[in-house]
Design a protein around this motif. Structure first.
Motif, PDB file in Angstrom:
ATOM      1  N   ARG A 459       0.814  -1.213   0.000  1.00 43.53           N
ATOM      2  CA  ARG A 459       0.000   0.000   0.000  1.00 43.53           C
ATOM      3  C   ARG A 459       0.849   1.265   0.000  1.00 43.53           C
ATOM      4  O   ARG A 459       0.429   2.297  -0.473  1.00 43.53           O
ATOM      5  CB  ARG A 459      -0.919   0.023   1.235  1.00 43.53           C
ATOM      6  N   GLN A 460       2.049   1.211   0.555  1.00 42.28           N
ATOM      7  CA  GLN A 460       2.879   2.402   0.716  1.00 42.28           C
ATOM      8  C   GLN A 460       4.276   2.160   0.174  1.00 42.28           C
ATOM      9  O   GLN A 460       4.698   1.019  -0.010  1.00 42.28           O
ATOM     10  CB  GLN A 460       2.943   2.792   2.197  1.00 42.28           C
ATOM     11  N   ALA A 461       5.004   3.262  -0.049  1.00 41.35           N
ATOM     12  CA  ALA A 461       6.327   3.155  -0.665  1.00 41.35           C
ATOM     13  C   ALA A 461       7.284   2.313   0.164  1.00 41.35           C
ATOM     14  O   ALA A 461       8.058   1.516  -0.382  1.00 41.35           O
ATOM     15  CB  ALA A 461       6.906   4.547  -0.895  1.00 41.35           C
ATOM     16  N   ASP A 462       7.258   2.462   1.491  1.00 42.47           N
ATOM     17  CA  ASP A 462       8.180   1.684   2.316  1.00 42.47           C
ATOM     18  C   ASP A 462       7.940   0.188   2.198  1.00 42.47           C
ATOM     19  O   ASP A 462       8.869  -0.612   2.360  1.00 42.47           O
ATOM     20  CB  ASP A 462       8.064   2.101   3.787  1.00 42.47           C
ATOM     21  N   ASP A 463       6.693  -0.198   1.936  1.00 43.91           N
ATOM     22  CA  ASP A 463       6.400  -1.622   1.735  1.00 43.91           C
ATOM     23  C   ASP A 463       7.245  -2.164   0.582  1.00 43.91           C
ATOM     24  O   ASP A 463       7.761  -3.285   0.646  1.00 43.91           O
ATOM     25  CB  ASP A 463       4.927  -1.846   1.408  1.00 43.91           C
ATOM     26  N   VAL A 464       7.352  -1.383  -0.480  1.00 47.33           N
ATOM     27  CA  VAL A 464       8.123  -1.784  -1.655  1.00 47.33           C
ATOM     28  C   VAL A 464       9.619  -1.651  -1.393  1.00 47.33           C
ATOM     29  O   VAL A 464      10.397  -2.585  -1.633  1.00 47.33           O
ATOM     30  CB  VAL A 464       7.745  -0.924  -2.880  1.00 47.33           C
ATOM     31  N   LEU A 465      10.030  -0.502  -0.873  1.00 49.14           N
ATOM     32  CA  LEU A 465      11.441  -0.137  -0.844  1.00 49.14           C
ATOM     33  C   LEU A 465      12.253  -0.898   0.184  1.00 49.14           C
ATOM     34  O   LEU A 465      13.447  -1.152  -0.025  1.00 49.14           O
ATOM     35  CB  LEU A 465      11.571   1.366  -0.578  1.00 49.14           C
ATOM     36  N   TRP A 466      11.631  -1.279   1.315  1.00 52.15           N
ATOM     37  CA  TRP A 466      12.412  -1.856   2.408  1.00 52.15           C
ATOM     38  C   TRP A 466      11.954  -3.231   2.854  1.00 52.15           C
ATOM     39  O   TRP A 466      12.687  -3.898   3.598  1.00 52.15           O
ATOM     40  CB  TRP A 466      12.409  -0.906   3.609  1.00 52.15           C
ATOM     41  N   ARG A 467      10.773  -3.679   2.438  1.00 49.10           N
ATOM     42  CA  ARG A 467      10.322  -4.999   2.860  1.00 49.10           C
ATOM     43  C   ARG A 467      10.173  -5.956   1.680  1.00 49.10           C
ATOM     44  O   ARG A 467      10.749  -7.051   1.695  1.00 49.10           O
ATOM     45  CB  ARG A 467       9.014  -4.887   3.655  1.00 49.10           C
ATOM     46  N   ASP A 488      -0.129   6.401  -4.090  1.00 49.31           N
ATOM     47  CA  ASP A 488      -1.262   7.174  -3.578  1.00 49.31           C
ATOM     48  C   ASP A 488      -2.449   7.108  -4.537  1.00 49.31           C
ATOM     49  O   ASP A 488      -3.611   7.118  -4.114  1.00 49.31           O
ATOM     50  CB  ASP A 488      -0.858   8.638  -3.368  1.00 49.31           C
ATOM     51  N   THR A 489      -2.156   7.027  -5.819  1.00 43.80           N
ATOM     52  CA  THR A 489      -3.203   7.019  -6.843  1.00 43.80           C
ATOM     53  C   THR A 489      -3.683   5.609  -7.176  1.00 43.80           C
ATOM     54  O   THR A 489      -4.880   5.390  -7.394  1.00 43.80           O
ATOM     55  CB  THR A 489      -2.680   7.685  -8.139  1.00 43.80           C
ATOM     56  N   HIS A 490      -2.771   4.644  -7.171  1.00 45.77           N
ATOM     57  CA  HIS A 490      -3.085   3.334  -7.725  1.00 45.77           C
ATOM     58  C   HIS A 490      -3.246   2.213  -6.702  1.00 45.77           C
ATOM     59  O   HIS A 490      -3.880   1.192  -7.016  1.00 45.77           O
ATOM     60  CB  HIS A 490      -1.994   2.908  -8.718  1.00 45.77           C
ATOM     61  N   ALA A 491      -2.672   2.336  -5.509  1.00 49.11           N
ATOM     62  CA  ALA A 491      -2.733   1.236  -4.540  1.00 49.11           C
ATOM     63  C   ALA A 491      -4.139   1.104  -3.980  1.00 49.11           C
ATOM     64  O   ALA A 491      -4.824   2.113  -3.758  1.00 49.11           O
ATOM     65  CB  ALA A 491      -1.742   1.460  -3.410  1.00 49.11           C
ATOM     66  N   PRO A 492      -4.616  -0.106  -3.732  1.00 49.44           N
ATOM     67  CA  PRO A 492      -5.933  -0.280  -3.102  1.00 49.44           C
ATOM     68  C   PRO A 492      -5.957   0.411  -1.748  1.00 49.44           C
ATOM     69  O   PRO A 492      -4.948   0.473  -1.044  1.00 49.44           O
ATOM     70  CB  PRO A 492      -6.040  -1.807  -2.945  1.00 49.44           C
ATOM     71  N   THR A 493      -7.108   0.910  -1.370  1.00 53.99           N
ATOM     72  CA  THR A 493      -7.235   1.623  -0.091  1.00 53.99           C
ATOM     73  C   THR A 493      -8.014   0.841   0.946  1.00 53.99           C
ATOM     74  O   THR A 493      -7.915   1.110   2.132  1.00 53.99           O
ATOM     75  CB  THR A 493      -7.925   2.978  -0.301  1.00 53.99           C
TER      76      THR A 493
END
Length: 501
Positions: A459-467, A488-493
């Motif tokens: 859902r968030q950038a840190d999810d991608v970048l660090w995990r 912010d635009t494309h991830a499910p909320t």
């Protein structure tokens, strides 16, 4: 009504959810943040028996860990990889005969079927493995353990749980639970702030360092006996060029690892400091930075300082309470405490990354006796984790190169060691690099991020970048911001994701 609700999306929680779902139980897991947000992404990334625990006579835990190391090498070859170690000998700290005896025990405690090579001694003074070390370190030993991207191991278990029918609810907080005659009523707060209730016959507290607070929150008087210990790591530019890790003895009796990391760096850790406070607020402080730099500088020719740190992380381990022990010597073993005075509550206490599968199996065995489910244990007998179908990273990269010959070899290699065979879900029908969509920087493309949102709860950038990846080391601030704005635009909320109703 659910059969089981697991609270906590770290390695133990996702392992239990996977095991239970595979036995046919109706399972859900809730995690207040992202999967592996805290302790389970802040480890030394090692799958090992714990050589240093032999010195404290924890033979049973070491044996169990070594057996589990070999199971994980078999069921997750794309993630769990052999890692050779160098142990420089310092005579004033431990005699050579003691180290040799410890390594002999380490070789044999796990059984004769281990696929890893046995330990041996070597002369560092005329060996390439001794070249990065100070001249005074003339003798050493080598042995082999394994390593894994810890957060990816968590996600792989969550994916398998979901594909076997479990519901995985990330960013969903367990607010309160009430014991009733035939189960538990649990209030959950969803990512959008709304509250809902679910009912479950069994409840599993796999919240790690939050376990005591969880028990307090559900108004039980039983004390959860845990000791919180903070472990910190730093990442610096590579201190040497080969693929071995080092186990460095310290004057205070502790050991520190120096591990090759993401091709261009060295991971140094860990500290062991008693912790009191919010586990989510743990941060590396100056004293821990200085300690880790000094630990490396005692052994390596190339010196490092806090100014060289490119990344640092800290997590809080929930260890079995032993007030008389030093933090570094507290057992990394686990205990399962079942409160069956009414609807079952299982408290998962302690544990380490290496033994999560065994812990999960024992947890579900224990609960199954109360839940009437007689399905046998299954996770140790060849049930591969998702992505393992194409074997090791080298085998996976070769397969990707055959199926998608236009894919750059470096990108294929990263995807093979990150996703294994599931990289095919990223590529789909793509026939060129242009088909992968927006380029965020380094080798991160839109197709990968879309896969992570659709299949891995990102859902968030840190999810991608660090995990999910370690591309936070490769993308600059502007590129990371671009990724965040895209998400912010494309991830499910909402809470809907793989395995959700």
């Amino acid at each position: 009504m659910l059969d089981m609700l697991v609270v906590g999306g770290g390695i133990n929680g996702t392992g239990i959810a996977r095991d239970a779902a595979g036995r046919g139980l109706e399972v859900a897991l809730c995690e207040q943040h992202d999967l592996a947000s805290h302790t389970s992404s802040a480890s030394s990334k090692l799958i090992h028996g714990g050589l240093r625990y032999l010195e404290h006579r924890q033979f049973g835990m070491v044996r169990k860990s070594l057996k589990e190391r070999d199971v994980l090498l078999r069921i997750a070859p794309h993630l769990v990889q052999p890692l050779p170690f160098v142990l420089p000998h310092e005579p004033h700290l431990r005699p050579a005969w003691l180290i040799g005896l410890g390594l002999w025990l380490y070789d044999h405690l796990g059984g004769r079927s281990s696929p890893l090579p046995r330990s041996r001694s070597l002369r560092l003074s005329n060996h390439p493995l001794g070249a990065p070390l100070h001249d005074g370190l003339r003798r050493g030993f080598t042995y082999t353990d394994a390593q894994a991207p810890d957060a990816r191991l968590v996600v792989a278990n969550a994916i398998d749980a979901a594909e076997r029918g479990a519901r995985i609810w990330t960013r969903t907080r367990c607010e309160q639970a009430w014991r009733e005659a035939d189960g538990w009523s649990v209030d959950l707060r969803d990512p959008d702030g709304s509250q809902r209730s679910v009912r479950t016959r069994m409840l599993v507290n796999a919240t790690g360092p939050w376990a005591p607070g969880f028990v307090d929150d559900i108004s039980l008087t039983r004390r959860v006996p845990l000791r919180l210990v903070q472990g910190s790591h730093i990442v610096v530019p590579a201190l040497y060029a080969h693929d071995h890790a080092y186990l460095l003895q310290q004057p205070d009796g502790r050991i520190v690892f120096a591990i090759p990391f993401e091709d261009h760096y060295t991971l140094i850790g860990t500290t062991d400091v008693d912790f009191d406070g919010d586990p989510g607020a743990a941060r590396v402080d100056d004293a821990q930075r200085d300690y880790l730099c000094a630990a490396a500088n005692r052994s390596f020719r190339q010196q490092t300082s806090p100014r060289d740190i490119v990344w640092e992380f800290s997590g809080v381990r929930a260890l079995l309470d032993d007030a008389d022990a030093e933090a570094s010597t507290v057992s990394r073993d686990y205990r399962l405490e079942l409160d069956a005075e009414g609807a079952p509550l299982l408290n998962v206490l302690g544990g380490k990354l290496t033994t999560y599968r065994r812990l999960a199996e024992e947890a579900v065995d224990l609960l199954a006796r109360h839940g009437g489910n007689a399905a046998p244990a299954w996770t140790a007998t060849g049930a591969l984790l998702p992505g393992a179908e194409r074997g090791t990273p080298a085998q996976g990269a070769a397969w990707l190169a055959t199926q998608w010959p236009w894919l750059p070899p470096a990108l294929g290699a990263r995807w093979a060691r990150t996703y294994g065979a599931r990289a095919a879900l990223i590529l789909g029908q793509a026939d060129s690099m242009d088909a992968l969509g927006t380029h965020f920087g380094a080798d991160l493309y839109e197709a990968e991020v879309r896969y992570l949102c659709a299949h891995e709860w990102v859902r968030q950038a840190d999810d991608v970048l660090w995990r999910r990846t370690r591309l936070g080391l490769a993308l600059d601030a502007a590129q990371q911001d671009r990724l965040a704005r895209w998400l912010d635009t494309h991830a499910p909320t909402g809470r809907r994701a793989v395995g959700s109703p």
